[in-house]
Design a protein around this motif. Structure first.
Motif, PDB file in Angstrom:
ATOM      1  N   ILE A  48       9.773   1.185   5.260  1.00 51.15           N
ATOM      2  CA  ILE A  48       9.593  -0.043   4.472  1.00 51.15           C
ATOM      3  C   ILE A  48      10.780  -0.993   4.596  1.00 51.15           C
ATOM      4  O   ILE A  48      10.620  -2.215   4.578  1.00 51.15           O
ATOM      5  CB  ILE A  48       9.272   0.270   3.004  1.00 51.15           C
ATOM      6  CG1 ILE A  48       8.783  -0.990   2.307  1.00 51.15           C
ATOM      7  CG2 ILE A  48      10.461   0.815   2.258  1.00 51.15           C
ATOM      8  CD1 ILE A  48       7.624  -0.760   1.435  1.00 51.15           C
TER       9      ILE A  48
ATOM     10  N   LYS B 158      10.429  -3.079   7.754  1.00 52.61           N
ATOM     11  CA  LYS B 158       9.457  -4.165   7.580  1.00 52.61           C
ATOM     12  C   LYS B 158      10.019  -5.281   6.715  1.00 52.61           C
ATOM     13  O   LYS B 158       9.866  -6.459   7.031  1.00 52.61           O
ATOM     14  CB  LYS B 158       8.173  -3.632   6.941  1.00 52.61           C
ATOM     15  CG  LYS B 158       7.290  -2.900   7.891  1.00 52.61           C
ATOM     16  CD  LYS B 158       5.924  -2.675   7.315  1.00 52.61           C
ATOM     17  CE  LYS B 158       5.898  -1.495   6.405  1.00 52.61           C
ATOM     18  NZ  LYS B 158       4.540  -1.127   5.991  1.00 52.61           N
ATOM     19  N   LYS B 159      10.665  -4.902   5.633  1.00 49.32           N
ATOM     20  CA  LYS B 159      11.209  -5.897   4.699  1.00 49.32           C
ATOM     21  C   LYS B 159      12.204  -6.818   5.403  1.00 49.32           C
ATOM     22  O   LYS B 159      12.223  -8.019   5.180  1.00 49.32           O
ATOM     23  CB  LYS B 159      11.877  -5.169   3.538  1.00 49.32           C
ATOM     24  CG  LYS B 159      12.149  -5.999   2.341  1.00 49.32           C
ATOM     25  CD  LYS B 159      12.692  -5.113   1.237  1.00 49.32           C
ATOM     26  CE  LYS B 159      12.726  -5.848  -0.066  1.00 49.32           C
ATOM     27  NZ  LYS B 159      13.240  -5.006  -1.135  1.00 49.32           N
TER      28      LYS B 159
ATOM     29  N   ILE C 272       0.783  -4.001   5.948  1.00 51.13           N
ATOM     30  CA  ILE C 272       1.376  -4.828   4.886  1.00 51.13           C
ATOM     31  C   ILE C 272       0.276  -5.171   3.890  1.00 51.13           C
ATOM     32  O   ILE C 272      -0.908  -5.020   4.184  1.00 51.13           O
ATOM     33  CB  ILE C 272       2.016  -6.131   5.423  1.00 51.13           C
ATOM     34  CG1 ILE C 272       0.967  -7.012   6.100  1.00 51.13           C
ATOM     35  CG2 ILE C 272       3.172  -5.854   6.329  1.00 51.13           C
ATOM     36  CD1 ILE C 272       1.395  -8.456   6.240  1.00 51.13           C
ATOM     37  N   SER C 273       0.663  -5.656   2.739  1.00 50.82           N
ATOM     38  CA  SER C 273      -0.318  -6.092   1.748  1.00 50.82           C
ATOM     39  C   SER C 273      -0.178  -7.593   1.521  1.00 50.82           C
ATOM     40  O   SER C 273       0.861  -8.179   1.818  1.00 50.82           O
ATOM     41  CB  SER C 273      -0.111  -5.342   0.433  1.00 50.82           C
ATOM     42  OG  SER C 273       1.108  -5.738  -0.160  1.00 50.82           O
TER      43      SER C 273
ATOM     44  N   THR D  13       2.802  -8.918  -0.357  1.00 48.91           N
ATOM     45  CA  THR D  13       4.092  -9.038   0.322  1.00 48.91           C
ATOM     46  C   THR D  13       4.277 -10.434   0.897  1.00 48.91           C
ATOM     47  O   THR D  13       5.378 -10.983   0.873  1.00 48.91           O
ATOM     48  CB  THR D  13       4.175  -8.010   1.476  1.00 48.91           C
ATOM     49  OG1 THR D  13       3.882  -6.727   0.967  1.00 48.91           O
ATOM     50  CG2 THR D  13       5.530  -8.014   2.128  1.00 48.91           C
TER      51      THR D  13
END
Length: 106
Positions: A3, A6-7, A38-39, A42
């Motif tokens: 995570i 990705k962030k 991802i959602s 986000t």
């Protein structure tokens, strides 16, 4: 995928997609989701921050599927930031690859 990875890279991904085309939020989610999980939750706060930072601008465009959609477009500052991230990413990638060379198994 981690995570934190990705962030740290999501803003660069969004700016890179917008460099190629204007998009509405859900379209960005779909484009990125083809490559990593991802959602929607986000992307929208990130888009709001990019707009507040004047890296993107927005406009409404009619949709045949319902109400008008809010499209995001890179500003000149956004184009410059995407280019800066691109250079930084290439340098970072080279550095990591030099440290983390694959080990051949016998």
């Amino acid at each position: 995928m981690n995570i934190q990875f990705k962030k740290g890279i999501l803003e660069y991904c969004v700016l890179s997609i917008l460099k190629g085309k204007d998009c509405y939020g859900y379209e960005l989610v779909n484009d990125i989701s083809m490559h990593m999980a991802i959602s929607e939750g986000t992307i929208y706060p990130l888009l709001r921050r990019l707009k507040n930072d004047q890296l993107v601008s927005t406009y409404l465009q009619e949709s045949s599927d319902g109400p008008p959609r809010k499209y995001y477009k890179l500003t000149q500052d956004g184009i410059a930031m995407q280019a800066k991230y691109n250079d930084e990413w290439l340098d970072f990638q080279r550095s990591v690859n030099n440290i983390c060379k694959p080990i051949k198994e016998d």
